[in-house]
Every structure is written in C-alpha cells, then in structure tokens.
Design a protein around this motif. Structure first.
Motif, mmCIF file in Angstrom:
data_model
loop_
_atom_site.group_PDB
_atom_site.id
_atom_site.type_symbol
_atom_site.label_atom_id
_atom_site.label_comp_id
_atom_site.label_asym_id
_atom_site.label_seq_id
_atom_site.Cartn_x
_atom_site.Cartn_y
_atom_site.Cartn_z
ATOM 1 N N PRO A 50 1.365 2.391 -6.548
ATOM 2 C CA PRO A 50 1.598 1.420 -5.551
ATOM 3 C C PRO A 50 0.409 0.569 -5.082
ATOM 4 C CG PRO A 50 2.271 3.585 -5.004
ATOM 5 C CD PRO A 50 1.380 3.828 -6.133
ATOM 6 N N VAL A 51 0.827 -0.834 -5.054
ATOM 7 C CA VAL A 51 -0.354 -1.718 -4.940
ATOM 8 C C VAL A 51 0.029 -2.757 -3.597
ATOM 9 C CG1 VAL A 51 -1.470 -3.855 -5.515
ATOM 10 C CG2 VAL A 51 -0.978 -2.087 -7.129
ATOM 11 N N ALA A 52 -0.856 -2.932 -2.552
ATOM 12 C CA ALA A 52 -0.512 -3.572 -1.665
ATOM 13 C C ALA A 52 -1.424 -5.039 -1.497
ATOM 14 C CB ALA A 52 -0.750 -3.046 -0.046
ATOM 15 N N VAL A 53 -0.990 -5.898 -1.394
ATOM 16 C CA VAL A 53 -1.384 -7.413 -1.345
ATOM 17 C C VAL A 53 -1.483 -8.089 0.045
ATOM 18 C CG1 VAL A 53 -1.723 -9.675 -2.407
ATOM 19 C CG2 VAL A 53 -0.993 -7.666 -4.006
ATOM 20 N N VAL A 54 -2.645 -8.169 0.653
ATOM 21 C CA VAL A 54 -2.725 -9.070 1.856
ATOM 22 C C VAL A 54 -3.241 -10.200 1.766
ATOM 23 C CG1 VAL A 54 -3.970 -8.805 4.197
ATOM 24 C CG2 VAL A 54 -3.391 -6.684 2.828
ATOM 25 N N ASN A 105 20.313 -3.225 -7.028
ATOM 26 C CA ASN A 105 21.451 -2.651 -7.224
ATOM 27 C C ASN A 105 21.659 -1.392 -7.885
ATOM 28 O OD1 ASN A 105 24.466 -3.043 -6.602
ATOM 29 N ND2 ASN A 105 24.963 -3.745 -8.618
ATOM 30 N N ASP A 106 20.429 -0.998 -8.531
ATOM 31 C CA ASP A 106 20.404 0.349 -9.180
ATOM 32 C C ASP A 106 19.532 1.287 -8.602
ATOM 33 O OD1 ASP A 106 18.147 -0.989 -9.918
ATOM 34 O OD2 ASP A 106 18.312 -1.340 -11.977
ATOM 35 N N ASP A 107 18.382 1.851 -8.955
ATOM 36 C CA ASP A 107 17.675 2.663 -8.544
ATOM 37 C C ASP A 107 16.547 2.014 -7.527
ATOM 38 O OD1 ASP A 107 16.346 4.843 -7.588
ATOM 39 O OD2 ASP A 107 15.056 5.240 -9.510
ATOM 40 N N ALA A 108 16.596 1.972 -6.445
ATOM 41 C CA ALA A 108 15.708 1.449 -5.230
ATOM 42 C C ALA A 108 14.626 2.861 -4.903
ATOM 43 C CB ALA A 108 16.430 0.663 -4.382
ATOM 44 N N GLY A 109 15.000 3.718 -5.481
ATOM 45 C CA GLY A 109 14.072 5.089 -4.603
ATOM 46 C C GLY A 109 12.837 4.754 -4.568
ATOM 47 N N PRO A 110 11.796 4.165 -5.469
ATOM 48 C CA PRO A 110 10.386 4.236 -5.217
ATOM 49 C C PRO A 110 10.008 3.070 -3.991
ATOM 50 C CG PRO A 110 10.777 3.874 -7.537
ATOM 51 C CD PRO A 110 12.014 3.924 -6.832
ATOM 52 N N GLN A 111 10.879 2.218 -3.918
ATOM 53 C CA GLN A 111 10.674 1.286 -2.797
ATOM 54 C C GLN A 111 11.311 2.066 -1.322
ATOM 55 O OE1 GLN A 111 12.253 0.047 -5.478
ATOM 56 N NE2 GLN A 111 13.498 -1.551 -5.003
ATOM 57 N N LEU A 112 12.112 2.477 -1.350
ATOM 58 C CA LEU A 112 12.654 3.159 -0.428
ATOM 59 C C LEU A 112 11.894 4.248 0.177
ATOM 60 C CD1 LEU A 112 16.690 2.933 -1.097
ATOM 61 C CD2 LEU A 112 15.462 1.835 0.753
ATOM 62 N N ASP A 113 11.620 5.171 -0.860
ATOM 63 C CA ASP A 113 10.679 6.237 -0.529
ATOM 64 C C ASP A 113 9.334 5.424 0.412
ATOM 65 O OD1 ASP A 113 9.252 8.582 -0.240
ATOM 66 O OD2 ASP A 113 9.041 8.815 -2.206
ATOM 67 N N LEU A 114 8.766 4.409 -0.248
ATOM 68 C CA LEU A 114 7.340 4.037 0.312
ATOM 69 C C LEU A 114 7.848 3.389 1.516
ATOM 70 C CD1 LEU A 114 4.584 2.413 -1.747
ATOM 71 C CD2 LEU A 114 5.230 1.788 0.571
ATOM 72 N N GLY A 115 8.995 2.533 1.654
ATOM 73 C CA GLY A 115 9.330 1.698 2.912
ATOM 74 C C GLY A 115 9.533 2.821 3.919
ATOM 75 N N GLY A 168 10.296 -3.289 -5.364
ATOM 76 C CA GLY A 168 10.222 -2.598 -6.556
ATOM 77 C C GLY A 168 9.637 -3.256 -7.658
ATOM 78 N N GLY A 169 9.215 -2.684 -8.800
ATOM 79 C CA GLY A 169 8.483 -3.484 -9.949
ATOM 80 C C GLY A 169 8.440 -2.449 -11.008
ATOM 81 N N ARG A 170 7.889 -3.130 -11.986
ATOM 82 C CA ARG A 170 7.637 -2.281 -13.292
ATOM 83 C C ARG A 170 6.283 -2.844 -13.755
ATOM 84 N NH1 ARG A 170 11.708 1.102 -14.647
ATOM 85 N NH2 ARG A 170 13.927 0.455 -14.047
ATOM 86 N N ILE A 206 3.931 -4.898 -0.230
ATOM 87 C CA ILE A 206 3.569 -3.471 -1.334
ATOM 88 C C ILE A 206 4.756 -3.639 -2.359
ATOM 89 C CG2 ILE A 206 3.519 -0.992 -1.330
ATOM 90 C CD1 ILE A 206 3.326 -1.377 1.844
ATOM 91 N N ILE A 207 4.157 -3.234 -3.630
ATOM 92 C CA ILE A 207 4.699 -3.063 -4.888
ATOM 93 C C ILE A 207 4.734 -1.643 -5.233
ATOM 94 C CG2 ILE A 207 5.067 -3.660 -7.196
ATOM 95 C CD1 ILE A 207 5.095 -6.083 -5.348
#
Length: 288
Positions: free
Chosen positions: A138-142, A160-170, A254-256, A282-283
């Motif tokens: 994970p990366v945060a850009v200010v 529309n598919d797996d948003a788990g990583p961003q929901l977890d962090l969010g 989210g991102g790859r 935050i990515i």
C-alpha cells in the motif's frame, strides 16, 4: 489490515514542503494505528559525465538527504508517533525503487506530491506516480496543499469484482480515524444504451448493485463501529470519484503493481485520480 500496524509506516522525504506535509500526515496516521514511523531519504549518484559540469558530487547528494531527514525529525519536535521513537534512515538508490522495496515489509509507504504542470506530469513523471505504479504494498500520496489533519470521511472506490484490498484498508482507516466511510461504485455503461434493445438492462444493473452491496456488507460486519453507506454513480469513473470528494476526505483506490515503464504509459483510474486529486490518496494494491 488490523487496527495496529506493527510493521510500521515509512515516509519518504526530500526536504521539499510537499514531503514535510507528507511527514505530518504520516505521523498522524502512525498515531492512529499505533505504528512505528520511519523517515527515509534516498539519493542517487550523478552520472559520471555530468557530475563535474553540474558541480554536484555524491557526497553533496548524501548530505542533502541527511539534511532532509534531519528537517523532518525537527518538524516532529521529539514526538513519538504511535508511541515509538522515530527511525531516521538515509539510503543510496533511486527513491521510487527504494520506497517500493520498503512497501513489501511496511504497512504503508507515504510520499508527497508536487503540483506539476500537465506537460511535466506527462513527460517527467514523479516519484509519487512511479511509486504508486510499481510498489507491491500500500502507498499513500499526499498532494501539494492537501489537508493533513483528521479526515471528515474515507471514500473507497469499489469495483464490480474483488474490492477486498481497498475495502479492508478503507474500513481500517475509518475505524481508527473514527469517521464515516463512503463506498463509491461507478456503474458500468449499459451495452444496450443508445440501441433499440428495449431500454436499459434492469436485471443487470440490479445484479451489479447487489454485488457491490454484498462486498461492502462483508467488511461492515468486521467493523461494526464504522458508519458506512454506498453511492452509485454514472459517467466517467475518475470524474465521478473526484466529484464525490468533500473537504478533508481521504480516498482509497485499488490497483495492480506493474513495471515502472508501463506505469507511466498505461492509463488507469488510480493513476488519473492521483494526478488530479487534491486529497490524500491511498492505493491498496491487488496481488497477482
């Protein structure tokens, strides 16, 4: 991610006002997550054929990196973010690469972002964009001028598919910051739109909405103290996300991770939001 980030937060500094603002944001985030904070500056050796003409030696660059770390430490004024002593580090190497490597062992890597013009962004890129594109963690850009205090809300872009990583962090951020979470989903264009196929596919739209609601509900059960709601928007995904942002919000995407070259050439929603947002972004990278 849990409520306590034992692996810590790493913030990259270069002495610029933008990197000092990133230090402020990272220190507050470390406090909220009980995380150790590392302040890091990286420097590269000038090309041999340019060092003489530029009048800059590797010792000069190393000294500037040390100065940037010292300025960041002075800005913290002896504080212990997350109840831990601040770790000060200076390393030799490309800053984006050094920070991307740290993202494999840290809970979050934080950098500032200068307010570059459109041509500069397209041609030169930046440490922040290269890091966000290539870091596996994970990366945060200010960005320049962003609020560095407590957020009003955490906005999470839900795919529309797996948003788990961003929901977890969010949800973790909203929980630790004691603020609401808004899940934003941009509806996919109807393939039948504009064609005489009897109007929009209502069943498809309802299935899309239900899928997003189920994703958000799963994470809401893990974080019952977080007040959350879902916003469904239409149109351009980047514009829809930016339009939803209010004062002092944080946005989680989210991102790859991909190669640095591809990261600068390949269009993505995350890249476009990073370039245009005036809010901390935050990515949360999907792996694989």
């Amino acid at each position: 991610m849990g409520s306590t980030w034992q692996r810590g937060i790493v913030v990259g500094v270069d002495g610029s006002p933008q990197s000092m603002a990133a230090v402020d944001w990272a220190a507050l985030t470390a406090d909220r997550h009980g995380a150790p904070l590392t302040v890091l500056s990286a420097y590269v050796s000038p090309p041999a054929n340019m060092a003489g003409t530029m009048g800059v030696s590797v010792e000069d660059l190393r000294e500037r990196a040390h100065d940037a770390v010292e300025r960041a430490a002075a800005r913290l004024d002896g504080a212990h973010p997350g109840s831990h002593p601040v770790d000060e580090q200076v390393v030799h190497g490309d800053p984006a690469h050094a920070l991307a490597q740290r993202s494999t062992s840290a809970d979050l890597v934080v950098v500032g972002r200068r307010g570059l013009g459109a041509l500069d962004r397209a041609v030169l890129g930046s440490v922040s964009s290269a890091l966000a594109a290539t870091a596996p963690g994970p990366v945060a850009v200010v960005p320049s001028g962003a609020a560095t205090g407590e957020p009003n809300r955490v906005l999470v872009a839900v795919s529309n598919d797996d948003a788990g990583p961003q929901l977890d962090l969010g949800f973790a951020e909203a929980n630790q910051r004691a603020c609401p979470l808004v899940a934003v989903h941009v509806m996919e264009p109807d393939p039948a739109a504009g064609l005489d196929f009897g109007g929009p596919d209502v069943d498809r739209q309802e299935a899309e909405r239900d899928g997003v609601q189920r994703q958000v509900s799963r994470w809401a059960e893990k974080y019952p103290s977080v007040r959350e709601h879902v916003v469904f928007a239409g149109g351009n995904p980047v514009d829809a996300l930016l339009d939803e942002l209010g004062p002092d919000d944080i946005v989680v995407l989210g991102g790859r991770p991909h190669s640095q070259t591809a990261g600068r050439l390949r269009y993505s929603v995350a890249d476009a939001v990073l370039r245009r947002s005036h809010h901390p972004v935050i990515i949360a990278h999907h792996q694989g």
